[in-house]
Design a protein around this motif. Structure first.
Motif, mmCIF file in Angstrom:
data_model
loop_
_atom_site.group_PDB
_atom_site.id
_atom_site.type_symbol
_atom_site.label_atom_id
_atom_site.label_comp_id
_atom_site.label_asym_id
_atom_site.label_seq_id
_atom_site.Cartn_x
_atom_site.Cartn_y
_atom_site.Cartn_z
ATOM 1 N N PHE A 101 5.107 -22.018 0.754
ATOM 2 C CA PHE A 101 5.707 -20.773 1.196
ATOM 3 C C PHE A 101 6.158 -20.848 2.646
ATOM 4 O O PHE A 101 5.596 -20.239 3.525
ATOM 5 N N ALA A 102 7.203 -21.618 2.880
ATOM 6 C CA ALA A 102 7.827 -21.695 4.189
ATOM 7 C C ALA A 102 9.238 -21.146 4.063
ATOM 8 O O ALA A 102 9.905 -21.369 3.046
ATOM 9 N N LEU A 103 9.689 -20.443 5.072
ATOM 10 C CA LEU A 103 11.041 -19.897 5.030
ATOM 11 C C LEU A 103 12.055 -21.021 4.974
ATOM 12 O O LEU A 103 11.839 -22.102 5.524
ATOM 13 N N SER A 104 13.157 -20.776 4.309
ATOM 14 C CA SER A 104 14.227 -21.756 4.213
ATOM 15 C C SER A 104 15.502 -21.142 4.771
ATOM 16 O O SER A 104 15.489 -20.052 5.334
ATOM 17 N N ASP A 105 16.612 -21.842 4.560
ATOM 18 C CA ASP A 105 17.897 -21.359 5.056
ATOM 19 C C ASP A 105 18.505 -20.272 4.187
ATOM 20 O O ASP A 105 19.571 -19.761 4.505
ATOM 21 N N MET A 106 17.858 -19.927 3.096
ATOM 22 C CA MET A 106 18.379 -18.857 2.253
ATOM 23 C C MET A 106 18.470 -17.566 3.057
ATOM 24 O O MET A 106 17.692 -17.344 3.978
ATOM 25 N N GLN A 107 19.410 -16.724 2.665
ATOM 26 C CA GLN A 107 19.566 -15.415 3.291
ATOM 27 C C GLN A 107 19.500 -14.355 2.207
ATOM 28 O O GLN A 107 20.037 -14.535 1.118
ATOM 29 N N LEU A 108 18.839 -13.238 2.515
ATOM 30 C CA LEU A 108 18.727 -12.107 1.597
ATOM 31 C C LEU A 108 19.190 -10.861 2.327
ATOM 32 O O LEU A 108 18.725 -10.580 3.436
ATOM 33 N N ILE A 109 20.129 -10.130 1.714
ATOM 34 C CA ILE A 109 20.652 -8.911 2.322
ATOM 35 C C ILE A 109 20.724 -7.809 1.267
ATOM 36 O O ILE A 109 20.638 -8.074 0.075
ATOM 37 N N SER A 110 20.897 -6.584 1.759
ATOM 38 C CA SER A 110 21.223 -5.449 0.901
ATOM 39 C C SER A 110 22.415 -4.741 1.522
ATOM 40 O O SER A 110 22.434 -4.532 2.748
ATOM 41 N N PRO A 111 23.396 -4.364 0.722
ATOM 42 C CA PRO A 111 24.511 -3.592 1.274
ATOM 43 C C PRO A 111 24.117 -2.152 1.624
ATOM 44 O O PRO A 111 24.899 -1.422 2.220
ATOM 45 N N GLU A 112 22.881 -1.756 1.273
ATOM 46 C CA GLU A 112 22.439 -0.377 1.486
ATOM 47 C C GLU A 112 21.573 -0.163 2.725
ATOM 48 O O GLU A 112 21.378 0.973 3.141
ATOM 49 N N PHE A 113 21.045 -1.241 3.297
ATOM 50 C CA PHE A 113 20.238 -1.084 4.511
ATOM 51 C C PHE A 113 20.221 -2.398 5.281
ATOM 52 O O PHE A 113 20.355 -3.469 4.718
ATOM 53 N N GLU A 114 20.072 -2.262 6.588
ATOM 54 C CA GLU A 114 20.017 -3.409 7.496
ATOM 55 C C GLU A 114 18.611 -3.992 7.520
ATOM 56 O O GLU A 114 17.645 -3.309 7.163
ATOM 57 N N SER A 115 18.500 -5.208 7.992
ATOM 58 C CA SER A 115 17.192 -5.795 8.248
ATOM 59 C C SER A 115 16.462 -4.920 9.265
ATOM 60 O O SER A 115 17.031 -4.535 10.283
ATOM 61 N N ARG A 116 15.249 -4.559 8.963
ATOM 62 C CA ARG A 116 14.402 -3.661 9.777
ATOM 63 C C ARG A 116 14.892 -2.221 9.745
ATOM 64 O O ARG A 116 14.368 -1.371 10.450
ATOM 65 N N GLY A 117 15.886 -1.931 8.896
ATOM 66 C CA GLY A 117 16.408 -0.580 8.776
ATOM 67 C C GLY A 117 15.637 0.220 7.736
ATOM 68 O O GLY A 117 14.823 -0.311 6.973
ATOM 69 N N LYS A 118 15.939 1.501 7.699
ATOM 70 C CA LYS A 118 15.264 2.414 6.777
ATOM 71 C C LYS A 118 15.868 2.307 5.380
ATOM 72 O O LYS A 118 17.089 2.313 5.210
ATOM 73 N N ILE A 119 15.004 2.253 4.383
ATOM 74 C CA ILE A 119 15.439 2.245 2.989
ATOM 75 C C ILE A 119 15.938 3.648 2.637
ATOM 76 O O ILE A 119 15.218 4.634 2.849
ATOM 77 N N PRO A 120 17.155 3.761 2.116
ATOM 78 C CA PRO A 120 17.651 5.089 1.716
ATOM 79 C C PRO A 120 16.758 5.716 0.647
ATOM 80 O O PRO A 120 16.201 5.027 -0.218
ATOM 81 N N ALA A 121 16.638 7.033 0.703
ATOM 82 C CA ALA A 121 15.740 7.775 -0.194
ATOM 83 C C ALA A 121 15.998 7.481 -1.669
ATOM 84 O O ALA A 121 15.073 7.498 -2.482
ATOM 85 N N ARG A 122 17.245 7.167 -2.026
ATOM 86 C CA ARG A 122 17.563 6.888 -3.437
ATOM 87 C C ARG A 122 16.660 5.804 -4.024
ATOM 88 O O ARG A 122 16.312 5.844 -5.198
ATOM 89 N N TYR A 123 16.261 4.853 -3.200
ATOM 90 C CA TYR A 123 15.494 3.692 -3.668
ATOM 91 C C TYR A 123 13.993 3.860 -3.462
ATOM 92 O O TYR A 123 13.253 2.898 -3.468
ATOM 93 N N THR A 124 13.549 5.101 -3.289
ATOM 94 C CA THR A 124 12.141 5.390 -3.044
ATOM 95 C C THR A 124 11.583 6.288 -4.144
ATOM 96 O O THR A 124 12.325 6.824 -4.961
#
Length: 158
Positions: A3-26
């Motif tokens: 379990f070491a981080l790699s060069d892969m990237q994971l994003i969401s078009p709905e929220f930024e890294s360290r951003g708030k998850i929109p209520a729809r997904y809660t």
């Protein structure tokens, strides 16, 4: 690799890294899984898995802490994104005591919680059965993890 981080990237078009998850997904909204996209999978990837975990949850159990919100696996190697409320893959068992995605719903007044969305690239098509807990899934998957990374988002309830 373990379990070491790699060069892969994971994003969401709905929220930024360290951003708030929109209520729809809660749990206070529609409680559907957010859209996710990933890139940079290592050569030899034969499948993917997605995990969402809240380490800030006040829950301690033997060998674990926090709260598991999503365990999704058996995603084929040609899948590099998930739409909101996806039906792709095989759902594992969460700490909501059910299978499938369960959105953030921290205790009121407990402050900001951090939600770690993980993507794992696997060198094998595990064909794992439905309903595995995170621990059961990782037992099968850990020897096959060849890449991984995370997207961290936040949510709080007053």
């Amino acid at each position: 690799m373990g379990f070491a981080l790699s060069d892969m990237q994971l994003i969401s078009p709905e929220f930024e890294s360290r951003g708030k998850i929109p209520a729809r997904y809660t749990g206070e909204g529609e409680d559907v899984s957010p859209p996710l996209a990933w890139s940079g999978a290592p050569e030899g990837t034969r499948g993917f898995a997605i995990i969402c975990h809240d380490p800030d949850a006040p829950l301690v159990k033997p060998g674990a802490y926090g709260f598991v919100h999503w365990v999704l696996y058996n995603l084929p190697p040609d899948v590099t994104n998930l739409e909101a409320g996806t039906s792709l893959g095989t759902a594992g068992h969460t700490d909501f005591d059910r299978s499938g995605y369960g959105g953030p719903m921290p205790p009121g007044g407990h402050g900001v919680h951090h939600y770690f969305f993980w993507v794992l690239a696997l060198d094998a098509d595990l064909q794992a059965p439905p309903g595995l807990t995170l621990e059961q899934f990782l037992e099968r998957a850990e020897p096959h993890v060849i890449g991984m990374n995370r997207l961290v988002a936040t949510y709080t309830r007053d």
